[in-house]
Every structure is written in structure tokens, then in C-alpha cells.
Design a protein around this motif. Structure first.
Motif, PDB file in Angstrom:
ATOM      1  N   UNK A 115       0.830  -1.210   0.000  1.00 25.14           N
ATOM      2  CA  UNK A 115       0.000   0.000   0.000  1.00 25.14           C
ATOM      3  C   UNK A 115       0.864   1.259   0.000  1.00 25.14           C
ATOM      4  N   UNK A 116       2.171   1.095   0.225  1.00 29.65           N
ATOM      5  CA  UNK A 116       3.094   2.230   0.255  1.00 29.65           C
ATOM      6  C   UNK A 116       3.903   2.228  -1.044  1.00 29.65           C
ATOM      7  N   UNK A 117       3.560   3.098  -2.008  1.00 29.65           N
ATOM      8  CA  UNK A 117       4.236   3.088  -3.317  1.00 29.65           C
ATOM      9  C   UNK A 117       5.768   3.158  -3.261  1.00 29.65           C
ATOM     10  N   UNK A 118       6.386   3.938  -2.346  1.00 36.18           N
ATOM     11  CA  UNK A 118       7.853   3.918  -2.293  1.00 36.18           C
ATOM     12  C   UNK A 118       8.424   2.535  -1.938  1.00 36.18           C
ATOM     13  N   UNK A 119       7.654   1.726  -1.212  1.00 34.11           N
ATOM     14  CA  UNK A 119       8.098   0.362  -0.928  1.00 34.11           C
ATOM     15  C   UNK A 119       8.111  -0.457  -2.221  1.00 34.11           C
ATOM     16  N   UNK A 120       7.081  -0.297  -3.037  1.00 32.79           N
ATOM     17  CA  UNK A 120       7.052  -0.999  -4.322  1.00 32.79           C
ATOM     18  C   UNK A 120       8.276  -0.627  -5.159  1.00 32.79           C
ATOM     19  N   UNK A 121       8.615   0.659  -5.177  1.00 30.00           N
ATOM     20  CA  UNK A 121       9.790   1.107  -5.941  1.00 30.00           C
ATOM     21  C   UNK A 121      11.075   0.517  -5.375  1.00 30.00           C
ATOM     22  N   UNK A 122      11.181   0.469  -4.056  1.00 30.96           N
ATOM     23  CA  UNK A 122      12.374  -0.111  -3.427  1.00 30.96           C
ATOM     24  C   UNK A 122      12.505  -1.590  -3.772  1.00 30.96           C
ATOM     25  N   UNK A 123      11.391  -2.308  -3.828  1.00 34.46           N
ATOM     26  CA  UNK A 123      11.420  -3.725  -4.190  1.00 34.46           C
ATOM     27  C   UNK A 123      11.795  -3.878  -5.668  1.00 34.46           C
ATOM     28  N   UNK A 124      11.254  -3.035  -6.515  1.00 35.71           N
ATOM     29  CA  UNK A 124      11.644  -3.081  -7.940  1.00 35.71           C
ATOM     30  C   UNK A 124      13.147  -2.860  -8.086  1.00 35.71           C
ATOM     31  N   UNK A 125      13.689  -1.895  -7.331  1.00 38.66           N
ATOM     32  CA  UNK A 125      15.133  -1.628  -7.363  1.00 38.66           C
ATOM     33  C   UNK A 125      15.918  -2.846  -6.893  1.00 38.66           C
ATOM     34  N   UNK A 126      15.431  -3.511  -5.853  1.00 38.20           N
ATOM     35  CA  UNK A 126      16.109  -4.721  -5.368  1.00 38.20           C
ATOM     36  C   UNK A 126      16.205  -5.771  -6.468  1.00 38.20           C
ATOM     37  N   UNK A 127      15.088  -6.006  -7.131  1.00 35.31           N
ATOM     38  CA  UNK A 127      15.039  -7.041  -8.156  1.00 35.31           C
ATOM     39  C   UNK A 127      15.798  -6.637  -9.421  1.00 35.31           C
ATOM     40  N   UNK A 128      16.112  -5.369  -9.560  1.00 26.98           N
ATOM     41  CA  UNK A 128      16.913  -4.906 -10.699  1.00 26.98           C
ATOM     42  C   UNK A 128      18.396  -4.861 -10.369  1.00 26.98           C
ATOM     43  N   UNK A 129      18.735  -4.988  -9.092  1.00 24.10           N
ATOM     44  CA  UNK A 129      20.119  -4.845  -8.656  1.00 24.10           C
ATOM     45  C   UNK A 129      20.877  -6.153  -8.589  1.00 24.10           C
ATOM     46  N   UNK A 130      22.028  -6.088  -7.943  1.00 23.12           N
ATOM     47  CA  UNK A 130      22.929  -7.239  -7.851  1.00 23.12           C
ATOM     48  C   UNK A 130      22.848  -7.949  -6.500  1.00 23.12           C
ATOM     49  N   UNK A 131      21.923  -7.577  -5.666  1.00 13.29           N
ATOM     50  CA  UNK A 131      21.788  -8.176  -4.345  1.00 13.29           C
ATOM     51  C   UNK A 131      20.892  -9.417  -4.431  1.00 13.29           C
ATOM     52  N   UNK A 132      21.186 -10.427  -3.609  1.00 11.12           N
ATOM     53  CA  UNK A 132      20.306 -11.600  -3.519  1.00 11.12           C
ATOM     54  C   UNK A 132      19.068 -11.220  -2.725  1.00 11.12           C
ATOM     55  N   UNK A 133      17.915 -11.782  -3.109  1.00 12.03           N
ATOM     56  CA  UNK A 133      16.655 -11.462  -2.446  1.00 12.03           C
ATOM     57  C   UNK A 133      15.897 -12.750  -2.152  1.00 12.03           C
ATOM     58  N   UNK A 134      15.411 -12.873  -0.914  1.00 12.38           N
ATOM     59  CA  UNK A 134      14.455 -13.911  -0.550  1.00 12.38           C
ATOM     60  C   UNK A 134      13.281 -13.173   0.064  1.00 12.38           C
ATOM     61  N   UNK A 135      12.104 -13.343  -0.532  1.00 13.37           N
ATOM     62  CA  UNK A 135      10.916 -12.632  -0.066  1.00 13.37           C
ATOM     63  C   UNK A 135       9.735 -13.590   0.015  1.00 13.37           C
ATOM     64  N   UNK A 136       8.797 -13.273   0.899  1.00 10.68           N
ATOM     65  CA  UNK A 136       7.591 -14.076   1.005  1.00 10.68           C
ATOM     66  C   UNK A 136       6.439 -13.362   0.306  1.00 10.68           C
ATOM     67  N   UNK A 137       5.566 -14.167  -0.299  1.00 14.84           N
ATOM     68  CA  UNK A 137       4.387 -13.645  -1.004  1.00 14.84           C
ATOM     69  C   UNK A 137       3.201 -14.567  -0.742  1.00 14.84           C
ATOM     70  N   UNK A 138       2.016 -13.983  -0.758  1.00 16.72           N
ATOM     71  CA  UNK A 138       0.796 -14.777  -0.657  1.00 16.72           C
ATOM     72  C   UNK A 138       0.585 -15.555  -1.945  1.00 16.72           C
ATOM     73  N   UNK A 139      -0.145 -16.638  -1.837  1.00 15.93           N
ATOM     74  CA  UNK A 139      -0.473 -17.436  -3.012  1.00 15.93           C
ATOM     75  C   UNK A 139      -1.533 -16.742  -3.871  1.00 15.93           C
ATOM     76  N   UNK A 140      -2.301 -15.842  -3.280  1.00 22.55           N
ATOM     77  CA  UNK A 140      -3.366 -15.175  -4.039  1.00 22.55           C
ATOM     78  C   UNK A 140      -2.772 -14.228  -5.077  1.00 22.55           C
TER      79      UNK A 140
END
Length: 177
Positions: A115-140
Motif C-alpha cells: 500500500x506504500x508506493x515507495x516500498x514498491x519502488x524499493x522492491x523493484x530496485x532490489x530485483x533490478x540490482x545485484x543483491x540476492x533477495x528472498x521474499x515471502x508472497x501470498x499465493x493469491x
């Protein structure tokens, strides 16, 4: 190439438990990010707390918060996302970590957090970068998480009661530096 893993599961499947155990298995300073947990009063869930791996904590959502936004019966405090969640996604190498490449743990990419758009942008940046990411998501399904789940560089792992206990050790070994 960076490792990108999404742990997908239904509520109660053990996603948060798995990512917390993974964080505990890692050496101090090896990962950054945050986890969430239910707030219960008298056996009833009344909200959710967010805690960074560095130990900072805040109430993300609660039945007593007015919002906006509101997700279900919970008012969401977007200030917690601004003060705690977004800054916790930045990995910077330190002498203590000894890691050449960073790891960010995110629990979770859910409706309250997104619900916080800057968080969405930060996550997009993570997935575009060189850092490893492990994240949890709902199945829905959801537009943001569906986009991540369908990326060619993302491995989607199903979390269930059957595999949640073994998953953290397997992930730690896989991510070992």
C-alpha cells in the motif's frame, strides 16, 4: 547473477517462520531486511508488527489504527514502512559481514506493505540490482506480486507445513557465501 527467491504460500503455511529461521542461520551482518508477525490480544489477532533484522520494531497495522489505508479490518501505518521497512532494504557491505554480495530478506510482499508506493519502488530496485533477495508472497494473485512471480530470474518456491521446517537450512546452504 543475483539469486531471487519468492517463498509463496497460503496464510499459516509457515512463510514467516521459514524466513525468520533463515535469518537466524545467517551470520550477523550477512543480511538486511524485515519480518512481520501477528499481534494477538486474548488469542485474537488484532494487528501486525514489523521488525527489521537490525532489531527496530513498529506496529504496521492494527484494528485500532484509523488508516488510511485500510486492509480488511486493519488500519495501516505507512510511516512504519517509511521509517523501518524501506531503509531496511538497503544492503551495504561492511567489514563485519565479510560478504562480497548482499542478501535482503523481505517478509512480506503483501497488501499492507504494498500500500506504500515507495516500498514498491524499493522492491523493484532490489530485483533490478545485484543483491540476492528472498521474499515471502501470498499465493493469491495480485498485479505487483504476479509481475515478480513471472520474471525469468525468479525462483518460486511453495511453502507448506510439510517443507517449512527443512526449507531454512536448504536456503541457507544455497545462499552460503
Amino acid at each position: 547473477m543475483a539469486t531471487r527467491i519468492l517463498l509463496e504460500g497460503r496464510p499459516g503455511s509457515g512463510k514467516t517462520t521459514a524466513i525468520r529461521r533463515l535469518a537466524a542461520l545467517l551470520r550477523a551482518g550477512e543480511a538486511v531486511g524485515f519480518t512481520t508477525e501477528e499481534i494477538r490480544e486474548g488469542g485474537t489477532r488484532v494487528g501486525f508488527a514489523l521488525e527489521t533484522l537490525a532489531g527496530r520494531r513498529g506496529v504496521l497495522a492494527h484494528v485500532g489504527l484509523p488508516g488510511p489505508p485500510r486492509v480488511g479490518r486493519y488500519g495501516v501505518d505507512l510511516g512504519v514502512m517509511e521509517r523501518l521497512a524501506v531503509p531496511s532494504l538497503v544492503w551495504e557491505p561492511t567489514a563485519a559481514s565479510g560478504a562480497a554480495k548482499g542478501l535482503v530478506l523481505v517478509d512480506e510482499l503483501g497488501r499492507m506493505e504494498l500500500a506504500y508506493p515507495p516500498f514498491q519502488e524499493a522492491v523493484r530496485d532490489l530485483f533490478a540490482g545485484e543483491v540476492d533477495v528472498v521474499a515471502t508472497v501470498h499465493a493469491q494473485p495480485g498485479p505487483f506480486t504476479d509481475e515478480l512471480k513471472h520474471r525469468a530470474d525468479v525462483e518460486l518456491l511453495q511453502v507448506s507445513r510439510a517443507n517449512r521446517d527443512a526449507l531454512p537450512e536448504w536456503l541457507a546452504a544455497r545462499l552460503e557465501r
